[in-house]
Write a protein that holds these residues in place. Sequence first.
Motif, PDB file in Angstrom:
ATOM      1  N   MET A   1     -24.393 -59.391  68.879  1.00 40.69           N
ATOM      2  CA  MET A   1     -23.630 -58.176  69.114  1.00 40.69           C
ATOM      3  C   MET A   1     -23.354 -58.024  70.613  1.00 40.69           C
ATOM      4  O   MET A   1     -24.201 -58.334  71.441  1.00 40.69           O
ATOM      5  CB  MET A   1     -24.378 -56.949  68.576  1.00 40.69           C
ATOM      6  CG  MET A   1     -23.633 -55.632  68.797  1.00 40.69           C
ATOM      7  SD  MET A   1     -24.482 -54.201  68.093  1.00 40.69           S
ATOM      8  CE  MET A   1     -24.013 -54.340  66.368  1.00 40.69           C
ATOM      9  N   GLU A   2     -22.157 -57.531  70.936  1.00 40.76           N
ATOM     10  CA  GLU A   2     -21.775 -57.284  72.311  1.00 40.76           C
ATOM     11  C   GLU A   2     -21.393 -55.821  72.499  1.00 40.76           C
ATOM     12  O   GLU A   2     -20.931 -55.156  71.567  1.00 40.76           O
ATOM     13  CB  GLU A   2     -20.583 -58.168  72.707  1.00 40.76           C
ATOM     14  CG  GLU A   2     -20.882 -59.656  72.668  1.00 40.76           C
ATOM     15  CD  GLU A   2     -19.676 -60.488  73.060  1.00 40.76           C
ATOM     16  OE1 GLU A   2     -18.571 -59.898  73.169  1.00 40.76           O
ATOM     17  OE2 GLU A   2     -19.822 -61.699  73.227  1.00 40.76           O
ATOM     18  N   LEU A   3     -21.588 -55.336  73.723  1.00 36.57           N
ATOM     19  CA  LEU A   3     -21.157 -53.989  74.098  1.00 36.57           C
ATOM     20  C   LEU A   3     -19.908 -54.131  74.950  1.00 36.57           C
ATOM     21  O   LEU A   3     -19.869 -54.938  75.889  1.00 36.57           O
ATOM     22  CB  LEU A   3     -22.264 -53.276  74.876  1.00 36.57           C
ATOM     23  CG  LEU A   3     -22.016 -51.829  75.335  1.00 36.57           C
ATOM     24  CD1 LEU A   3     -23.357 -51.104  75.521  1.00 36.57           C
ATOM     25  CD2 LEU A   3     -21.238 -51.765  76.656  1.00 36.57           C
ATOM     26  N   SER A   4     -18.890 -53.341  74.644  1.00 35.00           N
ATOM     27  CA  SER A   4     -17.645 -53.403  75.399  1.00 35.00           C
ATOM     28  C   SER A   4     -17.202 -51.989  75.774  1.00 35.00           C
ATOM     29  O   SER A   4     -17.109 -51.111  74.905  1.00 35.00           O
ATOM     30  CB  SER A   4     -16.555 -54.096  74.566  1.00 35.00           C
ATOM     31  OG  SER A   4     -15.334 -54.145  75.270  1.00 35.00           O
ATOM     32  N   PHE A  43     -19.638 -51.337  70.003  1.00 38.18           N
ATOM     33  CA  PHE A  43     -20.663 -52.339  69.705  1.00 38.18           C
ATOM     34  C   PHE A  43     -20.075 -53.271  68.648  1.00 38.18           C
ATOM     35  O   PHE A  43     -19.800 -52.849  67.515  1.00 38.18           O
ATOM     36  CB  PHE A  43     -21.942 -51.648  69.234  1.00 38.18           C
ATOM     37  CG  PHE A  43     -22.490 -50.679  70.256  1.00 38.18           C
ATOM     38  CD1 PHE A  43     -23.421 -51.094  71.192  1.00 38.18           C
ATOM     39  CD2 PHE A  43     -22.043 -49.372  70.302  1.00 38.18           C
ATOM     40  CE1 PHE A  43     -23.914 -50.213  72.150  1.00 38.18           C
ATOM     41  CE2 PHE A  43     -22.525 -48.477  71.256  1.00 38.18           C
ATOM     42  CZ  PHE A  43     -23.459 -48.904  72.182  1.00 38.18           C
ATOM     43  N   ILE A  44     -19.887 -54.527  69.046  1.00 39.97           N
ATOM     44  CA  ILE A  44     -19.083 -55.449  68.253  1.00 39.97           C
ATOM     45  C   ILE A  44     -19.911 -56.652  67.820  1.00 39.97           C
ATOM     46  O   ILE A  44     -20.514 -57.344  68.648  1.00 39.97           O
ATOM     47  CB  ILE A  44     -17.860 -55.928  69.068  1.00 39.97           C
ATOM     48  CG1 ILE A  44     -17.058 -54.708  69.562  1.00 39.97           C
ATOM     49  CG2 ILE A  44     -16.983 -56.856  68.247  1.00 39.97           C
ATOM     50  CD1 ILE A  44     -16.027 -55.051  70.635  1.00 39.97           C
ATOM     51  N   ASP A  45     -19.955 -56.872  66.507  1.00 39.75           N
ATOM     52  CA  ASP A  45     -20.595 -58.042  65.920  1.00 39.75           C
ATOM     53  C   ASP A  45     -19.571 -58.652  64.960  1.00 39.75           C
ATOM     54  O   ASP A  45     -19.494 -58.241  63.799  1.00 39.75           O
ATOM     55  CB  ASP A  45     -21.873 -57.631  65.183  1.00 39.75           C
ATOM     56  CG  ASP A  45     -22.621 -58.812  64.604  1.00 39.75           C
ATOM     57  OD1 ASP A  45     -23.761 -59.043  65.010  1.00 39.75           O
ATOM     58  OD2 ASP A  45     -22.066 -59.490  63.717  1.00 39.75           O
ATOM     59  N   ARG A  49     -18.795 -52.332  64.857  1.00 40.49           N
ATOM     60  CA  ARG A  49     -19.780 -51.748  63.950  1.00 40.49           C
ATOM     61  C   ARG A  49     -20.085 -50.289  64.297  1.00 40.49           C
ATOM     62  O   ARG A  49     -20.259 -49.458  63.413  1.00 40.49           O
ATOM     63  CB  ARG A  49     -21.091 -52.544  64.018  1.00 40.49           C
ATOM     64  CG  ARG A  49     -20.949 -54.021  63.710  1.00 40.49           C
ATOM     65  CD  ARG A  49     -20.517 -54.276  62.277  1.00 40.49           C
ATOM     66  NE  ARG A  49     -20.448 -55.724  62.001  1.00 40.49           N
ATOM     67  CZ  ARG A  49     -20.099 -56.231  60.820  1.00 40.49           C
ATOM     68  NH1 ARG A  49     -19.800 -55.423  59.820  1.00 40.49           N
ATOM     69  NH2 ARG A  49     -20.062 -57.544  60.655  1.00 40.49           N
ATOM     70  N   LEU A  50     -20.147 -50.002  65.616  1.00 40.08           N
ATOM     71  CA  LEU A  50     -20.545 -48.677  66.071  1.00 40.08           C
ATOM     72  C   LEU A  50     -19.829 -48.363  67.383  1.00 40.08           C
ATOM     73  O   LEU A  50     -19.271 -49.245  68.035  1.00 40.08           O
ATOM     74  CB  LEU A  50     -22.064 -48.621  66.311  1.00 40.08           C
ATOM     75  CG  LEU A  50     -22.976 -48.800  65.108  1.00 40.08           C
ATOM     76  CD1 LEU A  50     -24.367 -49.251  65.548  1.00 40.08           C
ATOM     77  CD2 LEU A  50     -23.077 -47.498  64.310  1.00 40.08           C
ATOM     78  N   GLY A  51     -19.878 -47.098  67.750  1.00 40.64           N
ATOM     79  CA  GLY A  51     -19.351 -46.681  69.034  1.00 40.64           C
ATOM     80  C   GLY A  51     -20.092 -45.463  69.534  1.00 40.64           C
ATOM     81  O   GLY A  51     -20.809 -44.802  68.774  1.00 40.64           O
ATOM     82  N   ILE A  52     -19.944 -45.174  70.821  1.00 40.84           N
ATOM     83  CA  ILE A  52     -20.516 -43.955  71.382  1.00 40.84           C
ATOM     84  C   ILE A  52     -19.677 -43.552  72.589  1.00 40.84           C
ATOM     85  O   ILE A  52     -19.151 -44.408  73.311  1.00 40.84           O
ATOM     86  CB  ILE A  52     -21.999 -44.133  71.765  1.00 40.84           C
ATOM     87  CG1 ILE A  52     -22.677 -42.772  72.007  1.00 40.84           C
ATOM     88  CG2 ILE A  52     -22.157 -45.037  72.987  1.00 40.84           C
ATOM     89  CD1 ILE A  52     -24.200 -42.849  72.095  1.00 40.84           C
ATOM     90  N   VAL A  53     -19.537 -42.234  72.782  1.00 39.44           N
ATOM     91  CA  VAL A  53     -18.842 -41.689  73.944  1.00 39.44           C
ATOM     92  C   VAL A  53     -19.889 -41.051  74.843  1.00 39.44           C
ATOM     93  O   VAL A  53     -20.638 -40.165  74.412  1.00 39.44           O
ATOM     94  CB  VAL A  53     -17.786 -40.642  73.548  1.00 39.44           C
ATOM     95  CG1 VAL A  53     -17.053 -40.146  74.794  1.00 39.44           C
ATOM     96  CG2 VAL A  53     -16.813 -41.210  72.526  1.00 39.44           C
ATOM     97  N   ALA A  87     -27.591 -52.168  68.810  1.00 39.42           N
ATOM     98  CA  ALA A  87     -26.794 -51.249  69.621  1.00 39.42           C
ATOM     99  C   ALA A  87     -27.673 -50.454  70.581  1.00 39.42           C
ATOM    100  O   ALA A  87     -27.318 -50.266  71.753  1.00 39.42           O
ATOM    101  CB  ALA A  87     -26.009 -50.302  68.716  1.00 39.42           C
ATOM    102  N   VAL A  88     -28.819 -49.998  70.111  1.00 37.80           N
ATOM    103  CA  VAL A  88     -29.734 -49.254  70.978  1.00 37.80           C
ATOM    104  C   VAL A  88     -30.255 -50.155  72.090  1.00 37.80           C
ATOM    105  O   VAL A  88     -30.364 -49.737  73.252  1.00 37.80           O
ATOM    106  CB  VAL A  88     -30.889 -48.650  70.160  1.00 37.80           C
ATOM    107  CG1 VAL A  88     -31.977 -48.089  71.076  1.00 37.80           C
ATOM    108  CG2 VAL A  88     -30.366 -47.549  69.245  1.00 37.80           C
ATOM    109  N   LYS A  89     -30.555 -51.405  71.761  1.00 40.59           N
ATOM    110  CA  LYS A  89     -31.010 -52.351  72.791  1.00 40.59           C
ATOM    111  C   LYS A  89     -29.910 -52.584  73.830  1.00 40.59           C
ATOM    112  O   LYS A  89     -30.175 -52.637  75.043  1.00 40.59           O
ATOM    113  CB  LYS A  89     -31.402 -53.684  72.130  1.00 40.59           C
ATOM    114  CG  LYS A  89     -31.876 -54.754  73.110  1.00 40.59           C
ATOM    115  CD  LYS A  89     -33.142 -54.333  73.845  1.00 40.59           C
ATOM    116  CE  LYS A  89     -33.778 -55.482  74.619  1.00 40.59           C
ATOM    117  NZ  LYS A  89     -32.918 -55.967  75.726  1.00 40.59           N
ATOM    118  N   LEU A  90     -28.678 -52.681  73.386  1.00 38.79           N
ATOM    119  CA  LEU A  90     -27.565 -52.855  74.320  1.00 38.79           C
ATOM    120  C   LEU A  90     -27.379 -51.620  75.204  1.00 38.79           C
ATOM    121  O   LEU A  90     -27.007 -51.736  76.376  1.00 38.79           O
ATOM    122  CB  LEU A  90     -26.280 -53.163  73.551  1.00 38.79           C
ATOM    123  CG  LEU A  90     -26.177 -54.570  72.968  1.00 38.79           C
ATOM    124  CD1 LEU A  90     -24.989 -54.681  72.027  1.00 38.79           C
ATOM    125  CD2 LEU A  90     -26.060 -55.608  74.090  1.00 38.79           C
TER     126      LEU A  90
END
Length: 309
Positions: A1-4, A43-45, A49-53, A87-90
């Motif tokens: 998973m990557e964070l962008s 959060f991309i796998d 998969r998820l997002g946050i603002v 995602a939390v780890k990222l």
Amino acid sequence: MELSRVSAKEYKNSFDVVFHVFNTVEFSELNSDKCESLHYLLFIDKKVRLGIVLGERENMLLSPFSAPFGGFTFVKSNTRLEYLEKAVKLLEDYASKTGFLIKISLPPSIYAPSFIAKEIGIFERSRFGVQHIDLNYQFETRDFFSYEECIDRSARKNLHNSFKQGFGFEKLNSESITDVERVYDVIRVNRESKGYPLRMSLQNVLNTIKVIKADFFILTHNAKDVAAAQVFHVAADVVQVIYWGDVPGYTELRAMNYLAYKVFEYYAASKIRWIDIGPSSENGIPNYGLCEFKENIGCSVSLKYTFSL
């Protein structure tokens, strides 16, 4: 998973539905002047998969930065635990890389019970710590049809007393500035009389209802406005009481008992399942009077977690 970190447009296009309105791009952009910048994170796998603002302010990244709660946005409500864990780890890595502290307040469980339970479990096992836990109150509208059985004897007595006072109840036009101001003035007087802050100006309210569906209710007595409620539609089956209150001199007539009853009645007749009355604690410290009032009018309590790193 990557964070962008992406643009507001790309973030918006990544989600067909956002499960509560405070996580939407529209709401975030409306309130962007309340922080130094916005961090739209995906959060991309293989796919999103998820997002946050996160709102950047005073060396902190906040979710929410101008709302009751924030947290992750999901593409699917049954998001796998491993995606949330990654995602939390990222997020932890993002905090280390940018040098920011992060604070996240999750919604009460009524908004997405399984997903929020997963969030709590994973945050609790992460480097994030529980900053505080607030008590949140809500009313399930299906209980309205046996309402007097849901409240205790003293609450029934107060309600019956309110029925005798000749109150008038009306839902106003949310597209009328005059009607919105009429409700706002009652709330303003209520807050001033109790020494409570009123965080939204009238202009804030008028701007917000351009992006959030809102209802405004007024209670009258002898042609005088004596109580009011401002309610936002914040999720598919949840409305939230943003403000409600009465003016001084009407406590003994039980204006608030009557107002609560009529607001509950209104939404029980609709497809709304939950009326979120909001927290009765601040930074985890309860206001006993507010807790007692909300329990007396038939509300149940849930927990609202805030985590920080």
